[in-house]
Design a protein around this motif. Structure first.
Motif, short mmCIF file in Angstrom:
data_model
loop_
_atom_site.label_atom_id
_atom_site.label_comp_id
_atom_site.label_asym_id
_atom_site.label_seq_id
_atom_site.Cartn_x
_atom_site.Cartn_y
_atom_site.Cartn_z
N ASP A 169 9.40 25.16 -20.34
CA ASP A 169 8.71 26.38 -20.74
C ASP A 169 7.26 26.11 -21.08
N ALA A 170 6.99 24.97 -21.72
CA ALA A 170 5.61 24.62 -22.04
C ALA A 170 4.78 24.46 -20.76
N TRP A 171 5.36 23.81 -19.75
CA TRP A 171 4.66 23.67 -18.47
C TRP A 171 4.45 25.03 -17.81
N MET A 172 5.42 25.94 -17.96
CA MET A 172 5.28 27.28 -17.40
C MET A 172 4.18 28.06 -18.12
N GLN A 173 4.05 27.86 -19.43
CA GLN A 173 2.93 28.47 -20.14
C GLN A 173 1.61 28.00 -19.56
N ALA A 174 1.51 26.68 -19.35
CA ALA A 174 0.28 26.13 -18.77
C ALA A 174 0.02 26.69 -17.38
N LEU A 175 1.07 26.82 -16.59
CA LEU A 175 0.92 27.39 -15.25
C LEU A 175 0.48 28.86 -15.33
N THR A 176 1.00 29.58 -16.33
CA THR A 176 0.67 31.00 -16.48
C THR A 176 -0.80 31.19 -16.84
N PHE A 177 -1.29 30.47 -17.87
CA PHE A 177 -2.69 30.70 -18.22
C PHE A 177 -3.64 30.16 -17.14
N VAL A 182 -7.46 31.51 -12.88
CA VAL A 182 -7.83 31.50 -11.46
C VAL A 182 -8.12 32.91 -10.97
N VAL A 183 -7.28 33.87 -11.36
CA VAL A 183 -7.52 35.26 -10.98
C VAL A 183 -8.84 35.75 -11.56
N ALA A 184 -9.11 35.40 -12.82
CA ALA A 184 -10.33 35.85 -13.48
C ALA A 184 -11.58 35.33 -12.80
N VAL A 185 -11.54 34.10 -12.32
CA VAL A 185 -12.75 33.46 -11.78
C VAL A 185 -12.90 33.67 -10.28
N PHE A 186 -11.80 33.60 -9.54
CA PHE A 186 -11.90 33.55 -8.08
C PHE A 186 -11.55 34.86 -7.37
#
Length: 427
Positions: A169-177, A182-186
């Protein structure tokens, strides 16, 4: 002041500011409204569950409360009202609630919530009568910036500590943010406008691929969505006015004032608009919304930092999208199926989104300092900011009998009192 503004249609490019009295096309505004529903949903549902309230009533009354706030402020203040966490401790103390399940003494809590809303309205009337100059003296930019930053920092432990029970779940949090960033910048155009929503959907799809597809974690379960009816009445309840419960819960109004003030200062900093003329109206609107919610079984409500974080990310402050969000919440309140669908979003994905949103709130506090050129070579400013940030981030709590003043409250009042003490001492 007209109660309902006439929103001016604009075709602003991605990244451009959309003011409170402006709006994008209605399809885009509707999508932005849904994004704000997603932003508030997790906390608005979690708070009633922790107190033994019906979450569908809380969702419903968040929509009603937002519309009350919208009308009272003339549609000039972009904000969403959701369940307040400030009530959790005092409600549990007043009712003796032990989770999980329904709160057997719910009517006692509701009476206290209604009393709290009434006190909040009185404070708003005081601001309307006496003006805001005394608030400005109590809360200069160094204080307001610190308080706004603390709101985000205080909430940071919720996704980090409570929304990632496993290493996966911690890795999924990292993947989520990372998806949101990525959406915000690209991304460009509407996708960038809806960066929180698009990032959440993308992360949910990746979560489903890794869990349902590859068996790496707890899979997404849609059985509750399939079983839930499309429409149904939530469990309404009536308040009982008990003196002890009212005296215990009503003082939360002071914390709500501090939260609302900090949120309005953050909105003012982001929009470049003076929100002080609407401060009294905002307090009254929030108070009436809390009274209405408590009257039928809902939690006390407050302006939501989560939605302020979304505005900070998108730079869209149109109040039209909050009307849409409120109407969507009304539908959700009467639709267990839609509520079950949003609750099916993986906890880790919601946690990753929360990390982004709470971080943006904290940064907006620093923005107040920058825009007002707060001088940190002045030791008074330095001490006020330093102490406030640690009090709020560490959730420093003071207890007065059964009443507990948590991190946001102690940081807010600590900042005000410390600033007054140091300024007066220096003079």
């Amino acid at each position: 002041m007209s109660l309902i503004p006439h929103w001016r249609r604009v075709d602003a490019p991605a990244g451009a500011v959309v003011a409170p009295e402006e709006r994008l096309s209605w399809p885009q505004t509707a999508a932005l409204g849904v994004q704000h529903v997603i932003a508030m949903f997790g906390a608005t549902v979690l708070a009633p569950l922790l107190m033994g309230f019906d979450p569908n009533v809380a969702i419903l009354m968040s929509g009603v409360g937002t519309l009350i706030f919208f009308v009272l402020t003339g549609g000039r203040v972009p904000s969403y009202l959701g369940s307040s966490f400030a009530f959790i401790g005092v409600v549990i103390a007043a009712t003796g609630y032990a989770a999980p399940g329904a709160n057997a003494n719910l009517p006692l809590a509701l009476g206290g919530i209604v009393a709290c809303g009434a006190l909040y309205v009185l404070l708003g009337l005081l601001v309307q009568a006496a003006g805001t100059r005394w608030i400005e003296a109590l809360m200069p930019p160094v204080v307001t910036g610190a308080v706004v930053a603390v709101i985000g920092l205080n909430l940071a432990s919720v996704p980090v500590k409570n929304m990632a029970p496993t290493g996966f779940d911690a890795w999924m949090q990292a993947l989520t943010f990372t998806c949101v960033a990525v959406v915000a910048v690209f991304s460009r155009g509407l996708a960038q406008r809806l960066l929180i929503l698009v990032g959440l959907i993308l992360a949910s799809l990746l979560y489903a691929l890794l869990t349902n597809g590859l068996g790496l974690g707890t899979p997404i379960d849609l059985s509750k969505v399939a079983a839930a009816p499309w429409f149904g009445l939530p469990n309404f309840a009536a308040p009982v006015f008990d003196a002890r419960a009212m005296l215990l819960i009503a003082p939360v109004a002071v914390i709500l004032v501090a939260e609302n003030l900090g949120h309005l200062k953050a909105v003012a900093a982001m929009t470049g608009r003076d929100m002080d003329p609407y401060l009294g109206r905002a307090f009254i609107g929030d108070g009436l919304a809390t009274m209405a919610s408590g009257a039928i079984g809902g939690t006390g409500v407050t302006t939501y930092a989560e939605n302020i974080g979304v505005m900070a990310a998108t730079r869209i402050y149109s109040t039209a999208m909050f009307v849409v969000a409120a109407l969507v919440a009304l539908v959700l309140g009467f639709s267990p199926k839609f509520g079950a669908l949003i609750q099916a979003i993986p906890l880790a994905v919601m946690g990753g989104v929360s990390i982004v949103v709470f971080g943006l709130i904290a940064v907006s506090g620093a923005r107040i300092w920058v825009q007002n050129r707060v001088d940190f070579s002045d030791n008074a400013n330095l001490m006020v900011a330093a102490v406030t940030l640690v009090l709020g981030t560490g959730d420093f709590t003071l207890r007065f009998g059964d009443f507990a003043l948590g991190g946001i409250g102690t940081a807010t009042f600590g900042a005000i009192l410390l600033n007054l003490l140091l300024r007066r001492g220096r003079r």
